[in-house]
Scaffold this active site. Structure first.
Site, PDB file in Angstrom:
ATOM      1  N   HIS A  56       1.515   1.300  15.311  1.00 31.82           N
ATOM      2  CA  HIS A  56       1.211   1.158  16.743  1.00 31.82           C
ATOM      3  C   HIS A  56      -0.236   1.553  17.027  1.00 31.82           C
ATOM      4  O   HIS A  56      -0.982   0.811  17.679  1.00 31.82           O
ATOM      5  CB  HIS A  56       2.191   2.031  17.535  1.00 31.82           C
ATOM      6  CG  HIS A  56       1.940   2.133  19.001  1.00 31.82           C
ATOM      7  ND1 HIS A  56       2.848   1.682  19.946  1.00 31.82           N
ATOM      8  CD2 HIS A  56       0.911   2.653  19.725  1.00 31.82           C
ATOM      9  CE1 HIS A  56       2.382   1.912  21.147  1.00 31.82           C
ATOM     10  NE2 HIS A  56       1.201   2.508  21.051  1.00 31.82           N
ATOM     11  N   GLU A  57      -0.644   2.711  16.524  1.00 32.56           N
ATOM     12  CA  GLU A  57      -1.980   3.217  16.845  1.00 32.56           C
ATOM     13  C   GLU A  57      -3.081   2.483  16.086  1.00 32.56           C
ATOM     14  O   GLU A  57      -4.084   2.065  16.670  1.00 32.56           O
ATOM     15  CB  GLU A  57      -2.054   4.727  16.562  1.00 32.56           C
ATOM     16  CG  GLU A  57      -1.079   5.584  17.345  1.00 32.56           C
ATOM     17  CD  GLU A  57      -1.303   5.551  18.851  1.00 32.56           C
ATOM     18  OE1 GLU A  57      -2.358   5.070  19.299  1.00 32.56           O
ATOM     19  OE2 GLU A  57      -0.411   5.998  19.587  1.00 32.56           O
ATOM     20  N   HIS A 105      -3.134  -0.942  18.674  1.00 31.38           N
ATOM     21  CA  HIS A 105      -4.290  -0.750  19.553  1.00 31.38           C
ATOM     22  C   HIS A 105      -5.605  -1.105  18.855  1.00 31.38           C
ATOM     23  O   HIS A 105      -6.606  -1.383  19.525  1.00 31.38           O
ATOM     24  CB  HIS A 105      -4.349   0.697  20.038  1.00 31.38           C
ATOM     25  CG  HIS A 105      -3.239   1.064  20.976  1.00 31.38           C
ATOM     26  ND1 HIS A 105      -2.860   0.265  22.019  1.00 31.38           N
ATOM     27  CD2 HIS A 105      -2.431   2.164  21.040  1.00 31.38           C
ATOM     28  CE1 HIS A 105      -1.870   0.837  22.685  1.00 31.38           C
ATOM     29  NE2 HIS A 105      -1.583   1.990  22.107  1.00 31.38           N
ATOM     30  N   GLU A 128       0.562  -1.344  25.680  1.00 32.32           N
ATOM     31  CA  GLU A 128       1.546  -0.564  24.923  1.00 32.32           C
ATOM     32  C   GLU A 128       2.607  -1.483  24.323  1.00 32.32           C
ATOM     33  O   GLU A 128       3.061  -1.267  23.195  1.00 32.32           O
ATOM     34  CB  GLU A 128       2.196   0.494  25.817  1.00 32.32           C
ATOM     35  CG  GLU A 128       1.254   1.587  26.284  1.00 32.32           C
ATOM     36  CD  GLU A 128       0.561   2.330  25.151  1.00 32.32           C
ATOM     37  OE1 GLU A 128       1.148   2.440  24.054  1.00 32.32           O
ATOM     38  OE2 GLU A 128      -0.582   2.782  25.362  1.00 32.32           O
TER      39      GLU A 128
END
Length: 672
Positions: free
Chosen positions: A406-407, A411, A453
């Site tokens: 995710h990070e 992103h 997100e």
């Protein structure tokens, strides 16, 4: 009786963040650096009290007023809000909740939790009470025209002047003077005509707090490990003194260059989740110590990023021309000042820096260790077979994989097409792009945070199916398949739990991540094929219940293609600044109604009936004693959380409280 949404249960989970071993392994020099940056974060973090709750609840804290002794609160000043010699657990939990959330609105969901008051939705003070969406949009256009960021601003609508709308834009800064600061050709402050409106840009918001934050950053400079850290702190202090986001950006550039520090920190007006318009940042600051063992796994993921990025389901033209290799470390939190503590962070949030200079990823190991280990009896809405091992043991492992993907690759992926780019062949294929000072946040505004997100969560689901990724985290064979199953099952269950954060009266979502997870649930339900099953039931207690299940054999055949298609659509709309298309897509999947077959509004009532309160964390304090730094640790309880806060400002509690109350009273009429 007060609706259970609006109070914290007496048995709410409260855990101490263990950082003792990590802190004691630091050198005395590193401990002093950590101490002074922590002090800056704690002082600056008090601004959150003024960013939420409309100023009316500052008096609830009186953080120097009470001493907690073995679970009892003793009155120490003229402020009396409790006369019982042995306060009930409900009071201790409520007071702990105020400290943990920096106000009496939940940081995760913006719901008021004060006992015995009417139902109320969370508010912020980024805008005066007489502002509406039209005012926010006009202010954003004005800020763009002056090349001013909204991150550290608030907007106040004043009485009209000469038939023109009149606004005050207030910058967070210690200095109140409006003259040009060093490096400015002319001051950003002053009075400006803008169409049929007048804007006054002024410094001085949260001035006493910004001054104390800057002072402690200056003290920390004596203990830096390198020149990047020194220049970083100088720019942060300059930002807080003069209200300059450009200075904060410069500090962020030095922060990115500071590779692999033993003590990691970041501080400023960062996340825009709670701004209704999605542009203004809540203050937060953290100081943490590297966990070397877990960081080694994230380092292997970073080294594989350039191989994994092409696996994402969009054309190469939609990916950055060059992957800017970031730091990705696992940290044990010493200090996290703000309204809540996340499990992972990808910063800075400035698009111009992220696209061309890079970013850092942070996983907060001691938060993960206690926040996402779920007891069997609290695993609501699952089949009994999914509540037994390996799920309770695999959930933290699956979450570690999801956070990493995710990070770093969520992103950290994707390109924004900006008009200045020289890609004529590509631009002939797209009809929209970002122009001038437009950013992702300013362009997509109210949906930007949740949309991003959701994109990052989809990347995590999609890439966790990759065997190379699973191997990096030490998962092979059946163990790897179990991690995949638990990750996907946890996501669809989170989508159901997300209904707690939907407000039917206003048809709005109060929490970006939970909206994102509900959207993913909708996408996977729509995929059909028996992948996800959601049904209404009656629990053993005779009350409404629900069961959500996932067919593990269809994750790759049905789930992966559905996420692939949806993720591609999210990225194309984002890259091309297609607000209209992106909004239609995202708001369509975010809709909550009572239509067949799922009756989501009815399910929302069931979720509220069986919801579990979010855990709260007790943080340590540091104190200089002679030439050493002492670490003060507290028990994981409501009393321990209160004690940790009351002992946080030993030297100047009365001064700080007085400043907070003065700032609160000054603006109180603006929230009526």
């Amino acid at each position: 009786m007060v609706d259970s949404q609006y109070y914290l249960p007496n048995d709410v989970g409260i855990s101490a963040l263990d950082c003792g071993e990590a802190f004691r392994l630091l050198s005395p020099h590193e401990q002093l650096y950590a101490h002074y940056v922590s002090r800056a974060a704690w002082y600056g973090g008090l601004a959150v009290l003024l960013q939420t709750s409309g100023g009316g609840d500052i008096s609830l804290l009186h953080f120097h007023t009470y001493t907690v002794v073995t679970g009892r609160i003793r009155k120490e000043s003229q402020c009396v809000i409790l006369t019982s010699p042995a306060p009930p657990q409900a009071f201790l939990v409520y007071a702990a909740g105020v400290y943990a959330n920096m106000g009496n609105y939940k940081s995760f969901g913006d719901t008021k939790f004060i006992p015995n008051l009417p139902q109320a939705r969370g508010i912020t003070t980024y805008f005066s009470g007489n502002c509406c969406l039209e005012d926010a949009e006009l202010a954003q256009k004005f800020l763009d025209s002056k090349n001013l960021s909204a991150y550290n601003t608030r907007l106040f609508k004043r009485e009209e002047e000469g038939g023109k709308r009149h606004y005050e834009v207030r910058l967070a800064s210690a200095v109140k003077e409006e003259s040009a600061m060093d490096g400015e050709a002319e001051s950003q402050c002053g009075r400006f005509e803008f169409g049929e409106a007048v804007f006054e840009v002024r410094r001085g918001d949260y001035a006493p707090l910004m001054e104390k934050a800057a002072e402690n950053l200056e003290k920390a400079k004596a203990y830096v490990a390198n020149d990047n850290q020194r220049q970083m702190l100088e720019e942060y202090a300059r930002s807080f003194r003069f209200g300059s986001i450009d200075a904060h950006k410069e500090g962020s550039r030095y922060w990115i260059k500071d590779k692999g520090p033993i003590v990691e920190c970041y501080i400023g007006f960062i996340e825009s989740y709670r701004d209704p318009f999605g542009s203004r940042g809540e203050f937060e600051g953290f100081v943490a110590v590297v966990n070397k063992a877990m960081s080694a796994r994230f380092a292997r993921l970073v080294s594989s990023a350039e191989v994994l990025l092409p696996e994402l389901p969009w054309p190469a033209d939609f990916e950055k021309d060059r992957f800017l290799t970031p730091d990705f470390t696992s940290l044990d939190v010493l200090t996290f000042a703000g309204s809540g503590i996340p499990a992972g962070i990808n910063i800075p949030n400035y698009d111009d820096i992220r696209q061309t200079e890079g970013f850092k990823n942070v996983s907060l190991g001691n938060v993960l260790a206690v926040a996402y280990a779920t007891q069997k009896e609290k695993l609501t809405f699952l089949e009994e077979a999914d509540k037994v091992p390996p799920l309770p043991f695999s959930e933290p492992a699956a979450f570690e994989v999801q956070v990493g993907l995710h990070e770093l690759l969520g992103h950290g992926s994707g390109k924004l097409f900006v008009k200045v780019m020289r890609r004529p062949a590509l631009f002939s294929q797209v009809s929209s792009w970002y122009q001038g000072s437009e950013t992702w946040d300013s362009k997509f505004s109210t949906i930007a945070s949740s949309y991003e997100e959701c994109r990052a969560e989809c990347v995590g689901l999609y890439l966790c199916l990759n065997k190379q990724v699973l191997s990096i985290f030490g998962h092979e064979g059946e163990d790897a398949e179990e991690v995949v199953y638990v990750n996907w099952l946890t996501m669809v269950r989170a989508g159901l739990l997300g209904l707690e954060f939907y407000t039917p009266e206003s048809k709005s979502w109060r929490q970006a991540h939970m909206q994102a997870r509900f959207v993913i649930l909708r996408v996977l339900l729509e995929a059909g094929g028996g992948l996800v099953t959601l049904r209404h039931t009656t629990g053993a207690d005779g009350r409404p219940d629900a069961i959500i299940s996932l067919d593990r054999d269809k994750i790759r055949s049905v789930g992966q293609p559905a996420i692939e298609k949806f993720l591609r659509r999210l990225q194309v709309h984002k890259s091309t600044a297609d607000v209209e298309g992106g909004r239609a897509l995202y708001e369509g999947y975010s809709a909550v109604d009572d239509a067949e077959p799922h009756h989501f509004l009815q399910l929302r009532d069931t979720v509220l009936l069986r919801k579990e309160a979010r855990k709260m964390f007790v943080q340590a304090n540091t104190r200089v004693k002679g030439e050493a730094v002492e670490l003060l640790e507290y028990e994981g309880s409501a009393a321990g959380l209160i004690r940790s806060f009351t002992e946080r400002f030993p030297e100047d509690a009365e001064e700080v409280e007085s400043a907070l109350l003065d700032l609160s009273k000054r603006d109180a009429p603006c929230w009526c």
